[in-house]
Enzyme design. Sequence first.
Site, PDB file in Angstrom:
ATOM      1  N   ASP A  17       1.493   7.271  -1.702  1.00  0.00           N
ATOM      2  CA  ASP A  17       1.198   5.973  -1.405  1.00  0.00           C
ATOM      3  C   ASP A  17      -0.208   5.936  -0.980  1.00  0.00           C
ATOM      4  OD1 ASP A  17       1.835   3.334  -1.263  1.00  0.00           O
ATOM      5  OD2 ASP A  17       2.097   3.495   0.835  1.00  0.00           O
ATOM      6  N   CYS A  23      -1.929  -1.960  -0.303  1.00  0.00           N
ATOM      7  CA  CYS A  23      -1.486  -2.468  -1.473  1.00  0.00           C
ATOM      8  C   CYS A  23      -2.622  -3.421  -2.013  1.00  0.00           C
ATOM      9  CB  CYS A  23      -0.273  -3.595  -1.138  1.00  0.00           C
ATOM     10  SG  CYS A  23       0.214  -4.496  -2.621  1.00  0.00           S
TER      11      CYS A  23
END
Length: 299
Positions: free
Chosen positions: A13, A237
């Site tokens: 991530d 994100c």
Amino acid sequence: MHSVELIEVGPRDGLQNESRLLSTVDKIELIECCVAAGLRRIEAVSFARPEKVPQLADAEDVMASVPRVPGVSYAGLVLNRKGLYRALAAGVDEVNVVVATTEEFSRRNLGVGVEDALKSWTEIAAEAASTGVRTTVTLAAAFGCPFSGDVAVEEVIGIARRIAEARPDEISLADTIGVGTPDQVRRLANGVRAVAPGVPLRGHFHNTRNTGYANALAALDCGVATLDVTVGGIGGCPYTPSPQGNVATEDVLYALDRMGVRTGVDVNAVLDISAWLSERLGREVPALLGRAGTFPPTT
């Protein structure tokens, strides 16, 4: 709480949004250093389509060379059965399946609607169970959506109820765009626990609006004993303006160490990894502990 399990998600991530691509050799070294620091669950790779996430296109090569140490578990992100087959062939110990909480986020991020994502999870659950691979389902955008705005707690809980029917080993509540607050954490954790009794909960928090650490500690206060962390606090994100990354491994460790909570992870070793990562990425990482130092100071 006497102990907390930290899951290092930086190799997956954290790196997936970086403009500078790390080499396969560097990714393996990052994972090796995390293992040496005491981290025992590491989300190492993604089995999303390589052209969609070029930063992680070398998943098989990375998995072929990670250190196989007793007690260390490697996870891969999968979105469908094709991804699962790649993950199983690569030798992962666990898979992380993403189900988004809103239709638009699901279609833009996963390429399918919520119903199709739930169907994929059910199919993955059945096949993973037959192989003994551990399964986590991450509820993405559980605290807010960059396209649809606020997400009702009841909506998240309803999706969690359906996820629980296929018996995941773990459900992760993800503040994907970093908009959550501690009161939301408590409502969601309590609500999901009620519809998924016996399923351990995990917290995944981004510090985009400087609430990530408060949310992580709130999760621990309401019984969530597993947290995702990222060395250096990298990540974020791509659908949110100015993403500031995940909660940093070293910054979370500092708080937990001062609170007397056991993690089994060496904070000074993590600081060394973070400094190395800054060099490889060509920029200063967002984590703060490396700038201020531990307290009391250690040598």
